[in-house]
Design a protein around this motif. Structure first.
Motif, mmCIF file in Angstrom:
data_model
loop_
_atom_site.group_PDB
_atom_site.id
_atom_site.type_symbol
_atom_site.label_atom_id
_atom_site.label_comp_id
_atom_site.label_asym_id
_atom_site.label_seq_id
_atom_site.Cartn_x
_atom_site.Cartn_y
_atom_site.Cartn_z
ATOM 1 N N THR A 1 51.261 31.750 63.563
ATOM 2 C CA THR A 1 51.417 32.139 62.164
ATOM 3 C C THR A 1 50.121 31.834 61.442
ATOM 4 O OG1 THR A 1 53.781 31.645 62.214
ATOM 5 C CG2 THR A 1 52.749 31.790 60.055
ATOM 6 N N GLU A 2 49.525 32.857 60.820
ATOM 7 C CA GLU A 2 48.186 32.720 60.228
ATOM 8 C C GLU A 2 48.178 33.226 58.781
ATOM 9 O OE1 GLU A 2 43.615 34.217 61.174
ATOM 10 O OE2 GLU A 2 45.143 34.297 62.747
ATOM 11 N N PRO A 3 48.252 32.319 57.810
ATOM 12 C CA PRO A 3 48.087 32.710 56.408
ATOM 13 C C PRO A 3 46.632 33.136 56.159
ATOM 14 C CG PRO A 3 49.177 30.573 56.599
ATOM 15 C CD PRO A 3 48.594 30.892 57.927
ATOM 16 N N ILE A 4 46.443 34.191 55.359
ATOM 17 C CA ILE A 4 45.122 34.789 55.138
ATOM 18 C C ILE A 4 44.885 34.994 53.648
ATOM 19 C CG2 ILE A 4 43.659 36.808 55.602
ATOM 20 C CD1 ILE A 4 45.554 37.354 58.025
ATOM 21 N N SER A 5 43.673 34.715 53.207
ATOM 22 C CA SER A 5 43.215 35.086 51.861
ATOM 23 C C SER A 5 41.924 35.879 52.016
ATOM 24 C CB SER A 5 42.941 33.850 50.996
ATOM 25 O OG SER A 5 44.100 33.069 50.804
ATOM 26 N N TYR A 6 41.792 36.971 51.267
ATOM 27 C CA TYR A 6 40.540 37.722 51.348
ATOM 28 C C TYR A 6 40.274 38.487 50.061
ATOM 29 C CZ TYR A 6 42.473 42.486 51.917
ATOM 30 O OH TYR A 6 43.086 43.705 51.719
ATOM 31 N N TRP A 7 39.003 38.851 49.896
ATOM 32 C CA TRP A 7 38.603 39.770 48.829
ATOM 33 C C TRP A 7 37.429 40.592 49.323
ATOM 34 C CZ3 TRP A 7 37.340 34.462 48.081
ATOM 35 C CH2 TRP A 7 35.971 34.184 48.053
ATOM 36 N N VAL A 8 37.086 41.626 48.586
ATOM 37 C CA VAL A 8 35.894 42.416 48.877
ATOM 38 C C VAL A 8 34.974 42.362 47.660
ATOM 39 C CG1 VAL A 8 37.091 43.979 50.459
ATOM 40 C CG2 VAL A 8 36.938 44.560 48.037
ATOM 41 N N SER B 1 41.101 44.873 47.587
ATOM 42 C CA SER B 1 41.008 46.232 48.105
ATOM 43 C C SER B 1 41.959 47.134 47.334
ATOM 44 C CB SER B 1 41.363 46.262 49.591
ATOM 45 O OG SER B 1 40.324 45.714 50.348
ATOM 46 N N GLY B 2 41.647 48.416 47.302
ATOM 47 C CA GLY B 2 42.561 49.353 46.665
ATOM 48 C C GLY B 2 41.971 50.045 45.455
ATOM 49 N N PHE B 3 42.788 50.189 44.432
ATOM 50 C CA PHE B 3 42.427 50.999 43.272
ATOM 51 C C PHE B 3 41.193 50.463 42.551
ATOM 52 C CE2 PHE B 3 43.075 52.269 38.758
ATOM 53 C CZ PHE B 3 42.990 53.641 38.936
ATOM 54 N N ASP B 4 41.122 49.136 42.337
ATOM 55 C CA ASP B 4 39.977 48.553 41.636
ATOM 56 C C ASP B 4 38.672 48.815 42.384
ATOM 57 O OD1 ASP B 4 41.613 47.612 39.654
ATOM 58 O OD2 ASP B 4 41.728 45.569 40.435
ATOM 59 N N ARG B 5 38.755 48.729 43.710
ATOM 60 C CA ARG B 5 37.562 48.984 44.524
ATOM 61 C C ARG B 5 37.120 50.431 44.401
ATOM 62 N NH1 ARG B 5 37.303 50.673 49.786
ATOM 63 N NH2 ARG B 5 35.336 50.243 50.867
ATOM 64 N N LYS B 6 38.086 51.353 44.390
ATOM 65 C CA LYS B 6 37.752 52.766 44.267
ATOM 66 C C LYS B 6 37.103 53.062 42.917
ATOM 67 C CE LYS B 6 38.342 55.426 46.808
ATOM 68 N NZ LYS B 6 37.413 55.973 47.838
ATOM 69 N N LEU B 7 37.607 52.437 41.857
ATOM 70 C CA LEU B 7 37.006 52.612 40.527
ATOM 71 C C LEU B 7 35.566 52.110 40.508
ATOM 72 C CD1 LEU B 7 39.859 51.624 38.027
ATOM 73 C CD2 LEU B 7 38.958 53.910 38.506
ATOM 74 N N ALA B 8 35.332 50.970 41.148
ATOM 75 C CA ALA B 8 33.972 50.419 41.198
ATOM 76 C C ALA B 8 33.042 51.361 41.947
ATOM 77 C CB ALA B 8 33.987 49.041 41.855
ATOM 78 N N GLN B 9 33.516 51.935 43.051
ATOM 79 C CA GLN B 9 32.702 52.878 43.813
ATOM 80 C C GLN B 9 32.346 54.098 42.965
ATOM 81 O OE1 GLN B 9 35.373 53.472 47.084
ATOM 82 N NE2 GLN B 9 34.358 51.977 48.386
#
Length: 232
Positions: free
Chosen positions: A151-158, A167-175
């Motif tokens: 069991t591996e809890p994960i935290s991440y950001w881009v 990841s997702g909508f906010d990233r697409k807006l930034a692009q």
């Protein structure tokens, strides 16, 4: 009357085609942000020992399949994968994938939602939260990867350019925003995880590790890792 209607429709179609061509041109980035920044060397910039953490070479993060590794090598300029251990024997796995071109969807290959299932994991309990760093907050996505007894809890950001995002909508807006400026942003994916069934304690440990790491790198590296914080 018929000719007028035909001319009207022809004008509308021509206008639509012109706008489409204009937008395609305007949204095509031309200047690479990475070329205007000091070059980064993650292997050297990320310390192997800091605070009460040191490199633990006995444990390595999940190895990518040959097919996935080939994609990662083609998409990313640098990848750092390490395991750290503190004085209490607690371990954190760190993975950072940096790419010069974050103008498209390539970085999704290294997202946990993509790479963990490719290694046979089931993902659960996805949630969006914030990781506190000094007087600021970093938007993070948290999820649980399960494979048998592991069991591996994960935290991440881009990061896209100098902004940390989930990841997702906010990233697409930034692009799109960078694309309108004619800029190809660089960026990275920052991921921390550990093996534990105590989920909330794991996220607290990951936050402590991340704070310790960000406190022990230089300003330029900190901006690359977590974006502009408090106007840095």
């Amino acid at each position: 009357m018929l000719d007028f209607k035909k001319n009207k429709y022809a004008l509308i179609i021509a206008t639509a085609l012109f706008l489409s061509a204009f937008l395609a041109y305007a949204l095509t980035p031309r200047n690479a942000m990475a070329d205007s920044k000091p070059k980064i060397n993650l292997e050297k910039s990320i310390p192997t020992a800091f605070a009460d953490w040191k490199l633990d070479e006995r444990v390595t993060p999940v190895a990518a399949t040959p097919e996935l590794q080939d994609k990662l090598d083609n998409l990313y300029s640098q990848i750092v994968s390490r395991t750290y251990i503190n004085d209490k024997g607690e371990q954190i796995m760190l993975s950072i994938a940096y790419g010069r071109d974050q103008g498209g969807d390539g970085s999704q290959v290294h997202r946990p939602e993509y790479c963990y299932p490719a290694q046979g994991f089931e993902l659960k309990n996805t949630r969006d939260e914030q990781l506190k760093y000094k007087n600021d907050y970093i938007p993070v996505r948290r999820l649980l990867a399960v494979n048998g007894s592991r069991t591996e809890p994960i935290s991440y950001w881009v990061t896209v350019g100098e902004t940390a995002l989930r990841s997702g909508f906010d990233r697409k807006l930034a692009q799109i925003s960078y694309g309108l400026k004619g800029t190809i942003p660089d960026g990275l994916l920052f991921r921390v995880s550990n093996i534990s069934t105590d989920i909330e304690a794991s996220y607290q440990l990951q936050e402590k590790f991340t704070n310790d790491l960000l406190n022990n790198v230089d300003k330029q590296t900190r901006i690359r890792l977590a974006g502009n914080l408090n106007g840095e």
